[in-house]
Enzyme design. Structure first.
Site, PDB file in Angstrom:
ATOM      1  N   ARG A 204      21.601  -3.082 -37.303  1.00  0.00           N
ATOM      2  CA  ARG A 204      22.799  -2.073 -38.028  1.00  0.00           C
ATOM      3  C   ARG A 204      23.735  -1.517 -36.850  1.00  0.00           C
ATOM      4  NH1 ARG A 204      21.112   3.293 -36.520  1.00  0.00           N
ATOM      5  NH2 ARG A 204      22.094   4.193 -38.469  1.00  0.00           N
ATOM      6  N   TYR A 297      26.213  17.455 -33.879  1.00  0.00           N
ATOM      7  CA  TYR A 297      24.958  16.584 -33.502  1.00  0.00           C
ATOM      8  C   TYR A 297      25.615  15.508 -32.559  1.00  0.00           C
ATOM      9  CZ  TYR A 297      20.990  13.721 -32.916  1.00  0.00           C
ATOM     10  OH  TYR A 297      19.805  12.923 -32.329  1.00  0.00           O
TER      11      TYR A 297
END
Length: 319
Positions: A204, A297
């Site tokens: 990924r 974040y």
């Protein structure tokens, strides 16, 4: 894009986006070819940096429990075999009786050792093979229906700490990600990982933006690189801000049942990224739509508007 005269850096860059929006998800796909590592044009520069960090800050960059020894040897064997298989001009591995001979032709280094014999290596196996590859290497050990980060060599972390996370479970490691637990992603991805099969690795891509081009953005050095975010302007964003992409791969090790997690970090400046109009427009749309909690974040909120202003001025009329 096919008609663009792209540099090698742009052709090889692992651009991570497929749509105009972004949310946390398990975007893993089966890995083809099943290769745990890659070698790029920045190999020598990054290996030099890794070895320097390991020498100066070893406990920050390498942690292991003694119980991981067999898994470390298994991970080393996998990575070493992949190097010799996929990059035969740069690496070779020969077996003579009990002795293994590993040669790094790029660095003109030859190492002889006996597989499984710690006394024949200068470092622990994961620490040794990590010094030969650009990837960071993490070992997750499986027990009691959970996964634990029990060993790792981590020189190029994206705002996290190996020393802090050493020994933590998968869910505890990912607890700080907003929405990860509330949306059930932690349990779904944990179950996905627990069901990984040997011989079927997955991969990924993860991304963030960063001010500067520093590879080592560990929590321990936040005081050095964190303040760079306040220096971003519309005028310097193209050269100063980089898209940071981690190509992450997951391999089940059949003998130890551990999971080897490899992380290859790539950086591309915005001024190079916008040379491809599709990438420029897509990144712009993603940043415009990105929910505030994800931008926070990822550490983008402080300078996101300046990046958008930079892309707008370079985008002419097609944004």
């Amino acid at each position: 894009m096919a008609n663009l005269n792209l540099t090698e850096e742009l052709r090889r860059f692992p651009y991570p986006f497929k749509g105009d929006t972004y949310r946390y998800s398990n975007n893993s796909t089966l890995l083809t070819p099943p290769r745990s590592i890659d070698i790029t044009g920045t190999y020598q520069k990054e290996i030099k940096l890794k070895r320097s960090l390991l020498t100066e800050y070893h406990t920050r960059c390498f942690q292991s429990f003694p119980t991981t020894n067999k898994a470390q040897w298994e991970a080393m064997e996998l990575v070493m075999t992949n190097l010799a298989t996929y990059f035969p001009e740069s690496f070779s591995l020969k077996v003579e009786d009990e002795k293994h001979i590993f040669t790094n032709h790029i660095l003109c280094e030859k190492h002889e050792f006996i597989m499984g014999d710690d006394s024949t290596l200068p470092y622990e196996p994961l620490d040794f093979i990590g010094r030969q590859v650009q990837e960071d290497l993490i070992l997750m050990m499986q027990r009691d229906g959970d996964l634990y980060l029990d060993a790792g060599q981590l020189c190029f972390p994206a705002n996290w700490s190996l020393a802090f996370n050493h020994g933590l479970s998968f869910k505890n490691i990912h607890f700080p990600i907003p929405g990860f637990k509330e949306e059930g992603l932690d349990e779904r991805i944990l179950q996905f990982l627990l069901n990984l099969e040997a011989g079927n690795p997955w991969g990924r891509k993860n991304w963030s933006l960063m001010a500067g081009n520093r590879m080592d953005t560990s929590i321990e050095t936040f005081n050095v690189w964190g303040k760079e975010r306040r220096k971003v302007t519309k005028e310097n964003a193209g050269e100063f801000v980089h898209l940071r992409v981690e190509v992450q791969k997951l391999f089940r090790l059949p003998r130890s049942n551990a999971i080897l997690f490899t992380i290859h970090t790539h950086l591309l400046s915005l001024e190079k990224l916008i040379e491809i109009p599709e990438w420029r427009n897509q990144l712009y749309q993603i940043l415009v739509e990105l929910p505030p909690h994800i931008a926070d974040y990822k550490g983008i909120s402080l300078y996101k508007e300046k990046v958008l202003a930079y892309i707008e001025q370079k985008g002419d009329r097609d944004l």
